[in-house]
Scaffold this motif. Sequence first.
Motif, mmCIF file in Angstrom:
data_model
loop_
_atom_site.group_PDB
_atom_site.id
_atom_site.type_symbol
_atom_site.label_atom_id
_atom_site.label_comp_id
_atom_site.label_asym_id
_atom_site.label_seq_id
_atom_site.Cartn_x
_atom_site.Cartn_y
_atom_site.Cartn_z
ATOM 1 N N UNK A 184 -8.908 7.019 -2.458
ATOM 2 C CA UNK A 184 -8.472 8.166 -3.268
ATOM 3 C C UNK A 184 -7.076 8.626 -2.867
ATOM 4 N N UNK A 185 -6.600 8.170 -1.704
ATOM 5 C CA UNK A 185 -5.298 8.629 -1.218
ATOM 6 C C UNK A 185 -4.232 7.539 -1.210
ATOM 7 N N UNK A 186 -4.616 6.337 -1.604
ATOM 8 C CA UNK A 186 -3.654 5.231 -1.612
ATOM 9 C C UNK A 186 -3.804 4.410 -2.886
ATOM 10 N N UNK A 187 -2.814 3.586 -3.147
ATOM 11 C CA UNK A 187 -2.879 2.570 -4.194
ATOM 12 C C UNK A 187 -2.465 1.243 -3.582
ATOM 13 N N UNK A 220 0.862 -1.183 0.000
ATOM 14 C CA UNK A 220 0.000 0.000 0.000
ATOM 15 C C UNK A 220 0.899 1.234 0.000
ATOM 16 N N UNK A 221 0.684 2.100 -0.983
ATOM 17 C CA UNK A 221 1.518 3.299 -1.130
ATOM 18 C C UNK A 221 0.614 4.526 -1.234
ATOM 19 N N UNK A 222 1.133 5.697 -0.872
ATOM 20 C CA UNK A 222 0.332 6.919 -1.054
ATOM 21 C C UNK A 222 0.082 7.177 -2.531
ATOM 22 N N UNK A 241 0.828 9.969 3.823
ATOM 23 C CA UNK A 241 2.167 10.082 3.250
ATOM 24 C C UNK A 241 3.270 9.893 4.296
ATOM 25 N N UNK A 242 3.020 9.018 5.302
ATOM 26 C CA UNK A 242 4.022 8.758 6.337
ATOM 27 C C UNK A 242 4.919 7.571 5.988
ATOM 28 N N UNK A 243 4.639 6.913 4.891
ATOM 29 C CA UNK A 243 5.429 5.766 4.481
ATOM 30 C C UNK A 243 4.583 4.818 3.654
ATOM 31 N N UNK A 244 5.123 3.619 3.416
ATOM 32 C CA UNK A 244 4.391 2.589 2.687
ATOM 33 C C UNK A 244 4.158 1.429 3.649
ATOM 34 N N UNK A 245 3.322 0.463 3.257
ATOM 35 C CA UNK A 245 3.025 -0.663 4.141
ATOM 36 C C UNK A 245 2.746 -1.911 3.331
ATOM 37 N N UNK A 246 3.054 -3.043 3.914
ATOM 38 C CA UNK A 246 2.660 -4.341 3.373
ATOM 39 C C UNK A 246 1.603 -4.880 4.314
#
Length: 294
Positions: A249-252, A168-170, A234-239
């Motif tokens: 609308x704010x992540x992919x 999951x990314x911004x 926008x604090x980082x990415x996550x698995x």
Amino acid sequence: MDFQQLHNFQALAHIKNVTRAAKELSLTQSALSKSIARLEEEVGVPLFERNPRGVNLNSFGTLFLEYANRAIEEMNNAKEKINEMIDPSYGIIHFGFIPSLRPSFVPNIIQLFLNDSPNVRFQLSQGPTGRIIKQLEAGEVDLVFCSPQKEVENISTFPIIDEELFLVVPSSHRLSHRKEVALAEVANDLFVHYHSDYPLRHVIDEFCQKAGFLPQVAIEGAEDEIIGGLVAANCGIALMPAAQGLDQTKISMLRVTEPQCRRLIEMAWRTDSFMSPVVERFKVFVIHNISRVI
């Protein structure tokens, strides 16, 4: 004194005649008289006044009857509760589950079970795998749905969910336009990660190691929604598993092609203690119906 003595005393107190009370109790007059005599000996005072027409409670007996009635009522209530517990259509099921279990799972499996068993009640406990396993070992819950653990004595497990984890990314991230990604492509990114006492943390770390890196942790969290919200900020990415309630609308959410990232959820129960019929029935129900709720 025993329960039968109290029952005999209660009957004689109401009927007030040894012959009729003995007949009501399916006892001989001698057996009833001996039972009352033993009770009076244990209490230390006579409980009845004898007269030619039968017996009447004296002041001691009147007081004792009040408490005997309560004791008999409580014992009858206890027997009813036990009968409910051993009836597979009644009783209470206590189970624990991890917070990262998909939100729809618990309500869906309960609803399906209650369709056939509307008289069953549930009590739920939520927490990380380590905590709910301890509750299971202590007998505080009947079953748990948790991440795989090292083999624990007297606990059996059954796999119920094989779940994919997504990157999951911004929406502003350089990879946000992609549908698939190799995990190694984010080796230098900052991660929003699960707390170290969550088994999912270690599962994700193993995937990252397979991809050739250890994640650089910016923030730690517990709930999927919180971790997804931090990514959206926008604090980082996550698995993480796919979670409801995230602002799309704010992540992919990107599928990871290398390595394959999946995590297992198991149902666990104790093998060294009595499992009530309703809990056994629920356990079998989950095994046979898991495909209907995932």
